[in-house]
Design an enzyme around this catalytic site. Structure first.
Site, mmCIF file in Angstrom:
data_model
loop_
_atom_site.group_PDB
_atom_site.id
_atom_site.type_symbol
_atom_site.label_atom_id
_atom_site.label_comp_id
_atom_site.label_asym_id
_atom_site.label_seq_id
_atom_site.Cartn_x
_atom_site.Cartn_y
_atom_site.Cartn_z
ATOM 1 C CD GLU A 490 -2.815 -1.208 2.443
ATOM 2 O OE1 GLU A 490 -2.747 -0.268 3.249
ATOM 3 O OE2 GLU A 490 -3.610 -2.161 2.570
ATOM 4 C CG HIS A 512 -5.979 -0.193 5.018
ATOM 5 N ND1 HIS A 512 -4.712 -0.693 5.167
ATOM 6 C CD2 HIS A 512 -6.652 -0.563 6.152
ATOM 7 C CE1 HIS A 512 -4.606 -1.330 6.327
ATOM 8 N NE2 HIS A 512 -5.773 -1.258 6.940
#
Length: 629
Positions: A490, A512
């Protein structure tokens, strides 16, 4: 022989949080339709007088005319002021009693309400210098003693001159009238007291800025409630931690800096040079190199559930306690899971995309109710259990698999193998922890064991699912739909992002945000600071991720030593040998250890020699030592 010192305190907005005449206005103007306007006018006049914009005589005259107060209002005022003593003044009450012979109150306020308040701090009326009210035959306050120097401009200077004090004279106050005593040469040192109000002209003329009495006592090496003033404890909050955390920590007296983004390793090393507490979310990587460079760091606080971004071993080895928020965003994650299960089974994402592209496709094909379907929960922790309850209330049949033998809630059924759970489930949700052993927990083999047309939701960890295998499963139709909130890699900040799942039909992708609701972030901003404050204020480590858990009540009339050491034999004996040598009586002591470190809290009830501290720091195996109070 020590140099004699005299401590001269202001009253309003220093010893108390408020200006007393402003509070008196609240009392006397009850029921007056113009109350708010009159109070605002009184406050403005107060500030003009404090800042020297008008003479103090004029300021007093104007305010008393507006007050329309009586003698019978004063007991109510005194009662209110007792509740509004400055917090650090109240917690250091012992200082005022022990040094009362050296303490003077010089105020432009009035003796009628000051004397009763400071009497509780062992300061007699003869060391209180203030104005006095004048009353008419009906006990209405009509004025003040105009012969009193404190009713006039620069009256504090004249008052101090008349006292003719010897030795060092220190003035502590919040107003310009306090600051000018130093400029006039009648005070040796001026401390701008900013716990309740900050005035630019006062701060500009200060020798020291003292946000609380602890700082003043620390600078003077005087006995105090805590050993190290909280304003000197620096907290750094990264990644847009909810503003409530800043509010809560600053209200407790800490100095807090916020940064809206995550920092690189090198940036973090530079930034942490003088920081005692670091608060992060999921993006900031707290590496071994960062920890070893941060000499003053005591706490790393994760304002989220996971702690994989923190090198827990390095923190433990360097005496840095780690806290997180394991429960605060549970509901938010569960609600997203429920929503995504419904959207996947109703093919909502596909229909929405089609209509955004101008296509009307009214069909029931591939759209099913969740009622009566089998939900398989992998990982039956806090999130899994709450999801179990909500899903059952929707009419789903709930099954779960967990490596631990956990008790089922409601009518959920425990399945003993992952394979069996995958075989029977219409929808599978993943809620496993960030253990490295869970990498690729769901891969091609596990997908092959699933029902044809299954729906998969991953709100746990990105590395848990093999993305290539998931893409293959979606393209082949084995998996009818998926919702993914976490990814193997990420980005550190918002911007461009690519995943092989991009563009696949009936795949819901979110960045997320499972726990990113306003409610969850607010709860986290309440829970995590409470853990930070419990450790910094009392030494308590309950709910620490990487440390032995200890909770002891705060002691009064005692000193608390915190000793973190390597878990080797004999350390406690060595600590007590030092304390015995210097004849310190232990009033409370607790040791807790884990595989690597030991943590001892010791309370002693006697003034100690500084050499004791040196000896305790030098005990073999010591990692960190701190005097709390």
């Amino acid at each position: 022989m020590a140099l004699k010192r005299s401590f001269v305190f202001d009253f309003d907005s220093t010893l108390t949080k408020v200006e007393a005449l402003d509070v008196l206005a609240e009392i006397t103007l009850i029921g007056n339709p113009k109350k708010e306007a009159i109070i605002n006018e009184i406050i403005a006049i107060t500030n003009q007088g404090i800042d020297g914009e008008i003479s103090f005589t004029e300021s007093l005259e104007k305010r008393i005319r507006l007050l329309n107060a009586k003698k019978t209002d004063l007991p109510l005022l005194i009662k209110e002021l007792r509740q509004k003593v400055s917090r650090s003044i109240e917690t250091n009450k012992a200082f005022f009693k022990d040094f009362s012979d050296d303490i003077y109150i010089i105020s432009a306020g009035f003796k009628e309400f000051i004397v009763p308040i400071v009497a509780e701090y062992n300061i007699p009326s003869e060391r209180v210098y203030a104005n006095t009210f004048q009353f008419d035959e009906n006990d209405v306050i009509i004025g003040f003693d105009t012969e009193n120097p404190l009713s006039k401009h620069n009256g504090k200077i004249e008052c101090l001159q008349n006292l003719n004090l010897t030795g060092e004279i220190q003035v502590i106050g919040d107003g310009y009238s306090d600051a000018v005593t130093k400029k006039a040469g009648v005070a040796d040192t001026f401390f701008a007291y900013t716990e309740n109000v900050q005035r630019a002209k006062t701060i500009e003329n200060a020798d020291h800025i003292t946000p609380n009495l602890d700082e003043f006592l620390y600078l003077n090496n005087l006995p105090r409630n805590i050993s190290y003033p909280k304003n000197r404890i620096k907290i750094l909050l990264l990644e847009n931690v909810h503003s409530d955390a800043f509010t809560k920590l600053t209200a407790d007296g800490f100095t807090v800096e916020t940064v809206s983004k995550s920092l690189s390793e090198e940036e973090l090393i530079i930034k942490l040079k003088d920081v005692h507490v670091l608060g992060i979310r999921s993006k900031t990587q707290v590496t071994k190199k960062v920890i070893e460079a941060a000499d003053k760091l005591m706490v790393v606080a994760a304002f989220c559930i996971g702690t994989k971004q923190i090198n827990l071993d390095a923190c433990q080895e360097n005496g840095v306690v780690v806290f997180n928020a394991p429960y605060s965003n549970t509901r938010s994650v569960v609600e997203l899971a429920i929503g995504e299960i419904i959207m996947l089974m109703r093919s909502v994402f596909q229909r929405s995309t089609e209509i955004h592209n101008g296509k009307w496709n009214k069909t029931a094909q591939g759209s099913r109710e969740v009622r009566g379907k089998k939900l398989g929960i992998v990982g039956y922790g806090n999130i899994g259990k709450q999801l179990s309850v909500l899903a059952e209330s929707l009419g789903m049949d709930v099954y779960y698999y967990d490596v631990e033998d956990t008790l089922a809630l409601g009518n959920a059924k425990r399945i003993t193998t992952l394979k069996e759970l995958l075989n029977i489930s219409d929808v599978i949700t993943l809620h496993v922890d960030d253990n490295a052993a869970n990498k690729n927990y769901i891969g091609a083999e596990e997908i092959a064991q699933m029902k044809d047309g299954v729906h998969l939701v991953n709100l746990s960890r990105g590395f848990v699912v093999n993305i290539d295998a998931l893409v293959d499963g979606l393209k082949s139709g084995k998996i009818a739909g998926a919702a993914v909130d976490v990814y193997p890699e990420e980005p550190a900040k918002n911007g461009e992002f690519y995943t092989p799942l991009k563009g696949l039909p009936n795949v819901i992708l979110t960045p997320h945000v499972g726990g990113s609701t306003e409610e969850a972030q607010k709860d986290i901003a309440d829970f995590v600071p409470s853990k930070i404050m419990a450790y910094m204020n009392s030494g308590n480590t309950v709910d620490a991720v990487n440390f032995p858990n200890i909770r002891l009540p705060r002691q009064t009339n005692a000193h608390r030593f915190l000793h973190i050491h390597k878990n080797v034999s004999g350390v406690m004996a060595k600590i007590n040998k030092v304390l015995a040598k210097y004849e310190l009586n232990i009033t409370g002591q607790y040791l807790s250890t884990d595989a690597k470190v030991g943590y001892v809290i010791t309370d002693v009830n006697k003034i100690y020699d500084d050499e004791v501290i040196t000896k305790l720091r030098k005990i073999e195996g010591t990692i960190k030592f701190r005097i709390l109070y």
